[in-house]
Scaffold this motif. Structure first.
Motif, PDB file in Angstrom:
ATOM      1  N   HIS A  43       0.862  -1.179   0.000  1.00 54.32           N
ATOM      2  CA  HIS A  43       0.000   0.000   0.000  1.00 54.32           C
ATOM      3  C   HIS A  43       0.901   1.232   0.000  1.00 54.32           C
ATOM      4  O   HIS A  43       2.124   1.113   0.126  1.00 54.32           O
ATOM      5  N   HIS A  45       0.943   5.685   1.140  1.00 57.67           N
ATOM      6  CA  HIS A  45       0.261   6.817   1.771  1.00 57.67           C
ATOM      7  C   HIS A  45       1.191   8.009   1.783  1.00 57.67           C
ATOM      8  O   HIS A  45       2.400   7.874   1.526  1.00 57.67           O
ATOM      9  N   GLN A  49       7.286   6.645   6.549  1.00 62.74           N
ATOM     10  CA  GLN A  49       7.082   5.619   7.574  1.00 62.74           C
ATOM     11  C   GLN A  49       8.413   4.979   7.933  1.00 62.74           C
ATOM     12  O   GLN A  49       9.292   4.835   7.080  1.00 62.74           O
ATOM     13  N   HIS A  84       4.710  -0.168  -0.081  1.00 62.16           N
ATOM     14  CA  HIS A  84       5.386  -1.010   0.907  1.00 62.16           C
ATOM     15  C   HIS A  84       4.406  -2.010   1.505  1.00 62.16           C
ATOM     16  O   HIS A  84       3.203  -1.760   1.569  1.00 62.16           O
ATOM     17  N   LYS A 100       4.532   6.872  11.546  1.00 63.64           N
ATOM     18  CA  LYS A 100       4.207   7.561  10.290  1.00 63.64           C
ATOM     19  C   LYS A 100       4.026   9.044  10.537  1.00 63.64           C
ATOM     20  O   LYS A 100       3.369   9.435  11.509  1.00 63.64           O
TER      21      LYS A 100
HETATM   22 FE   LIG Z   1       2.122   1.963   5.635  1.00 67.98          FE
END
Ligand SMILES: [Fe+2]
Length: 206
Positions: A43, A45, A49, A84, A100
């Protein structure tokens, strides 16, 4: 619930992964429990992270590059919008933490912890420094204080065993290994190992 000692929200990802999610202002911290053979689909975002294995092992997939990660020795870093994912290759539970936050940095790598000295306690530690963070693992002897300090960077910390007394801006808490503390930038904080055992503290400066 307090800003400095946040409660977690339990999130089931439905694929053998359970998260304990803590919100620390602009940063999300989570403990993850990953069942044997469970897989976290790739996924992406907006937040950058990072994360580390605490127990067991995980295959981390950073944009198709897979690395078998062992506990407490390496940190993965994924830049904003990088694909990732992760999977647990072992027939045992794996626990890890992830953090994150939105950053301007574009660092993606696997970094190794190296011997260092903690600047607050002067205790030997293992640490790793990335473009937007520093992580240290410090063994705090029984009876040892963590002197009062503050810094430009915010600090998130947790312990792997026992209990640690932490005071942040006059708010005191006896921390166990299910909890975290969050000291925002420029907020005074200190600690004390009042137990009769050594405690492993992991602290993350962001
Ligand atoms: Fe993630």
């Amino acid at each position: 619930m307090s800003q400095f000692f946040p409660n977690y929200e339990l999130v089931q990802l439905g694929s053998g992964i359970e998260l304990k999610v803590f919100n620390c202002q602009d940063t999300i911290f989570q403990f993850a429990s990953v069942e044997p053979n469970a897989q976290l689909e790739s996924h992406q975002h907006r937040e950058s992270q990072l994360g580390m294995i605490l127990n067991g092992s995980l295959v981390m997939d950073l944009n198709g590059n897979k690395t078998l990660m062992q506990p407490l020795s390496h940190v993965y870093v994924a830049e904003s919008n990088l694909l990732h994912g992760a999977s647990n290759p072992l027939p045992q539970m794996t626990t890890s933490f992830d953090l994150k936050r939105i950053t301007d940095d574009s660092e993606t790598s696997i970094l190794k912890l190296l011997p260092d000295e903690d600047t607050i306690t002067n205790l030997p530690c293992q640490s790793v420094t990335g473009t937007w963070f520093k992580i240290s693992i410090i063994k705090i002897p029984s009876g040892c204080p963590i002197p009062s300090h503050q810094s430009e960077q915010a600090e998130i910390g947790f312990i792997l065993n026992g209990e640690l007394q932490i005071t942040i801006d006059n708010e005191e808490q006896c921390l166990n290994s299910d909890q975290i503390y969050y000291a925002p930038s420029q907020v005074l904080h200190q600690g004390n190992n009042l137990s009769n055992q050594e405690i492993y503290l992991i602290k993350i400066l962001i």
